[in-house]
Scaffold this active site. Structure first.
Site, PDB file in Angstrom:
ATOM      1  N   LEU A  24      11.238  30.098  -5.964  1.00  0.00           N
ATOM      2  CA  LEU A  24      11.376  31.316  -6.774  1.00  0.00           C
ATOM      3  C   LEU A  24      12.010  31.003  -8.127  1.00  0.00           C
ATOM      4  O   LEU A  24      11.577  31.494  -9.169  1.00  0.00           O
ATOM      5  CB  LEU A  24      12.225  32.357  -6.011  1.00  0.00           C
ATOM      6  N   LYS A  26      11.960  28.210  -9.709  1.00  0.00           N
ATOM      7  CA  LYS A  26      11.049  27.425 -10.542  1.00  0.00           C
ATOM      8  C   LYS A  26       9.904  28.282 -11.098  1.00  0.00           C
ATOM      9  O   LYS A  26       9.634  28.270 -12.295  1.00  0.00           O
ATOM     10  CB  LYS A  26      10.483  26.302  -9.669  1.00  0.00           C
ATOM     11  N   ARG A  53      21.582  22.725  -2.930  1.00  0.00           N
ATOM     12  CA  ARG A  53      22.199  21.716  -2.071  1.00  0.00           C
ATOM     13  C   ARG A  53      21.822  20.303  -2.501  1.00  0.00           C
ATOM     14  O   ARG A  53      22.479  19.350  -2.148  1.00  0.00           O
ATOM     15  CB  ARG A  53      21.809  21.980  -0.613  1.00  0.00           C
ATOM     16  N   LYS A 160      13.555  40.174  -1.104  1.00  0.00           N
ATOM     17  CA  LYS A 160      13.016  40.632   0.166  1.00  0.00           C
ATOM     18  C   LYS A 160      12.723  39.413   1.060  1.00  0.00           C
ATOM     19  O   LYS A 160      12.608  38.329   0.509  1.00  0.00           O
ATOM     20  CB  LYS A 160      11.764  41.469  -0.053  1.00  0.00           C
ATOM     21  N   ASP A 189      12.323  44.707  -5.123  1.00  0.00           N
ATOM     22  CA  ASP A 189      10.922  44.822  -4.740  1.00  0.00           C
ATOM     23  C   ASP A 189      10.205  44.549  -6.053  1.00  0.00           C
ATOM     24  O   ASP A 189      10.188  45.414  -6.939  1.00  0.00           O
ATOM     25  CB  ASP A 189      10.604  46.228  -4.227  1.00  0.00           C
ATOM     26  N   HIS A 190       9.650  43.354  -6.188  1.00  0.00           N
ATOM     27  CA  HIS A 190       9.210  42.977  -7.536  1.00  0.00           C
ATOM     28  C   HIS A 190       8.077  43.863  -8.050  1.00  0.00           C
ATOM     29  O   HIS A 190       7.833  43.932  -9.246  1.00  0.00           O
ATOM     30  CB  HIS A 190       8.873  41.479  -7.623  1.00  0.00           C
ATOM     31  N   GLU A 228      -5.492  40.301  -2.011  1.00  0.00           N
ATOM     32  CA  GLU A 228      -5.443  39.043  -2.766  1.00  0.00           C
ATOM     33  C   GLU A 228      -6.339  37.982  -2.154  1.00  0.00           C
ATOM     34  O   GLU A 228      -6.651  38.018  -0.964  1.00  0.00           O
ATOM     35  CB  GLU A 228      -3.999  38.544  -2.914  1.00  0.00           C
ATOM     36  N   HIS A 252       6.137  46.747  -0.894  1.00  0.00           N
ATOM     37  CA  HIS A 252       5.334  47.039  -2.083  1.00  0.00           C
ATOM     38  C   HIS A 252       4.434  48.282  -1.921  1.00  0.00           C
ATOM     39  O   HIS A 252       4.394  49.141  -2.786  1.00  0.00           O
ATOM     40  CB  HIS A 252       4.461  45.844  -2.452  1.00  0.00           C
TER      41      HIS A 252
END
Ligand code: BG6
Length: 512
Positions: A24, A26, A53, A160, A189-190, A228, A252
């Site tokens: 996420l 990156k 880490r 989420k 919630d993107h 998708e 979503h």
């Protein structure tokens, strides 16, 4: 909704991201932060501390950040701005799960950074880590004095999934609410950060044309589709526990449903909007017994072929059980049982590995009754309002008129609004908006606990009463439209799924 809060822009921002070397960070967070910084949306006094880490130093992380931005930026990169941005990236190696004492060191580090600022900073902790770690991190932030309960300048952003069912979500919420006030928690919630989803309120409440029609008197049905072409993309073990119901529907899709069906809020402040969304979600009829399951179709993809390349079945994906009963597709008929929507079916559809990627909301208006007395109007198609969230961003309104020519024939045309062609500039990505709104303390783009609670209840009804079995699957080919039963379900109601192409232009757009 809060508008740009300029006062807030002058507050320093101390952003700490757990999961600094994860996917996420990156793919989404680093590019989003770069854009915000490049557009001068973030304060000058900014410190972005990424925690992971893996061993790495600041220089190493800066290089990592630069590469991530190059790879995933939505625009061409301005190298000078990227270099300046990278100087504000810092890395801190820490065993944030197994070593609770490591938070003492983190606290010292953050206090030292704060001393370099003129004013008290806004502290945001972004949890880009597995959901199983949320409680531990939040508890440690609280116990070691990094985030004080009740201090609204100390904010935590949580990705989420929030829980894996109603009970675990409640449990997680209990732990979090012992450590933080609800107003300090920004549950992501993107989809709420997507341009056209944010546009729903403007379309509904800023147009005298639509709002009077937005009810059971004029709307025949609503269709919410988010499909998708992608499969599970190496996330097999996560997806096995989640499936389409928890991965897409619980969050979503139900958020889109809430925004489309809610009553007008008393004002646009976050709590007022969220109050109305909760009421809509509370009114959702649940799948309360096995008899109700005729209104839901679940599916799982089998093998398929695309461009002569074989696509594996879901059960062949890494980390997936060979007899998995996890659904990768769902189509259902929802009902919002209130005065506005009583009797209006809301068809919802979502799936992976389908023939195309698209998120679209269609409002189908009722046909005029009297018009059928005229023979010429017999095939009058319904008016449609289409809000396309992606890939095109825009809106489309389908109306009827006379086809050109000597005869009096009715045809449909599209009044099309393609966002990119009318508003210049690149549209920000959802995470840019979400990070910015958390900094501005605007929680309207985040889900409140009670919204989640009601959406989990809805999912629980499906899971208890309409659980899929391994024998049912696979029931659609990768790269197809999904299970046939989904088309049959809507056909039985005398309707069909609308597949609207927004980029349709010219005479061919006369559709009937
Ligand atoms: C995520 C899901 O929340 O949303 C993914 O976990 C899904 O499985 C993704 O692919 C879809 O988001 P977007 O923004 O690509 O539509």
């Amino acid at each position: 909704m809060l508008q740009n809060n300029l006062d807030n822009k002058s507050r320093p921002l101390l952003l700490t991201i757990f999961g600094g070397t994860g996917d996420l960070s990156k793919r989404k967070l680093l590019p989003a932060l770069y854009h915000l910084a490049a557009d001068n949306k973030l304060p000058d006094e900014l410190h972005m501390l990424f925690i992971g880490r893996k061993p790495m130093d600041n220089e190493g992380y800066r290089q990592y950040g630069i590469e991530a931005v190059h790879e995933y930026s939505r625009t061409d990169v301005d190298e000078e701005k990227l270099l300046a941005f990278s100087q504000k990236l810092f890395y801190h190696q820490m065993e944030f799960i197994s070593e609770p004492e490591s938070y003492i060191g983190l606290e010292k580090l953050l206090s030292g950074i704060q001393e370099g600022f003129d004013k008290p900073s806004i502290r945001i902790f972004f949890l880009a880590v597995g959901p199983e770690y949320f409680s531990t991190v939040v508890q440690s932030l609280h116990d070691k004095g990094l985030a004080d309960k009740g201090n609204l300048d100390h904010r935590v952003m949580v990705e989420k999934p929030f829980g894996s069912d109603l009970d675990s979500a409640r449990e997680l919420n209990k732990t979090i609410s012992e450590a933080l006030d609800e107003k300090q928690v920004y549950r992501i919630d993107h989809y709420l950060g997507k341009e056209m989803i944010r546009n729903i309120m403007a379309i509904r409440f800023a147009n005298s044309l639509f709002e009077p029609l937005w009810n059971h008197n004029y709307v025949d049905n609503i269709q919410i589709t988010s499909v998708e072409t992608l499969g599970v993309e190496g996330r097999g073990p996560y997806y096995e526990h989640s499936g389409i119901l928890k991965d897409m529907l619980q969050n979503h899709l139900l958020q889109m449903l809430a925004l489309i069906t809610m009553e007008p809020p008393v004002d646009l402040m976050p709590e007022s909007v969220r109050d109305e969304k909760v009421k809509a979600l509370r009114s959702l009829r649940s799948f309360s017994d096995a008899n109700s399951c005729g209104g839901i179709v679940q599916g799982q993809y089998g093998q398929g072929v695309k461009n002569d390349t074989k696509m594996p079945a879901y059960r062949e994906e890494e980390g997936v059980d060979e007899n998995s009963a996890t659904p990768t597709f769902v189509a259902l008929k929802a009902q919002v049982d209130n005065f506005r929507w009583g009797g209006v079916p809301i068809y919802i559809r979502s799936g992976k590995r389908l023939e195309r990627s698209r998120t679209q909301i269609v409002i189908e208006f009722k046909r005029l009754p009297g018009i059928n007395y005229y023979k010429e109007f017999e095939s009058q198609p319904p008016n449609l309002l289409v809000i396309e969230v992606q890939p095109a961003e825009g809106m489309y309104f389908r109306i009827n008129l006379k086809r050109p020519g000597n005869d009096f024939n009715i045809g449909s045309v599209a009044l099309n609004y393609a966002q990119h062609s009318q508003f210049s500039g690149n549209v920000p990505e959802a995470y840019e908006q979400l990070l910015l709104e958390a900094y501005r303390a605007n929680s309207s783009l985040f889900t409140r606990w009670d919204e989640l609670e009601y959406s989990w209840r809805f999912i629980e009804g499906i899971q208890k009463n309409c659980q899929a079995t391994p024998e049912q699957f696979p029931n659609y080919e990768a790269g197809s439209r999904g299970p046939e039963a989904s088309d049959l379900m809507i056909k039985q109601d005398g309707r069909k799924w609308w597949e609207i192409d927004l980029d349709c232009e010219g005479p061919d757009c006369i559709m009937v």
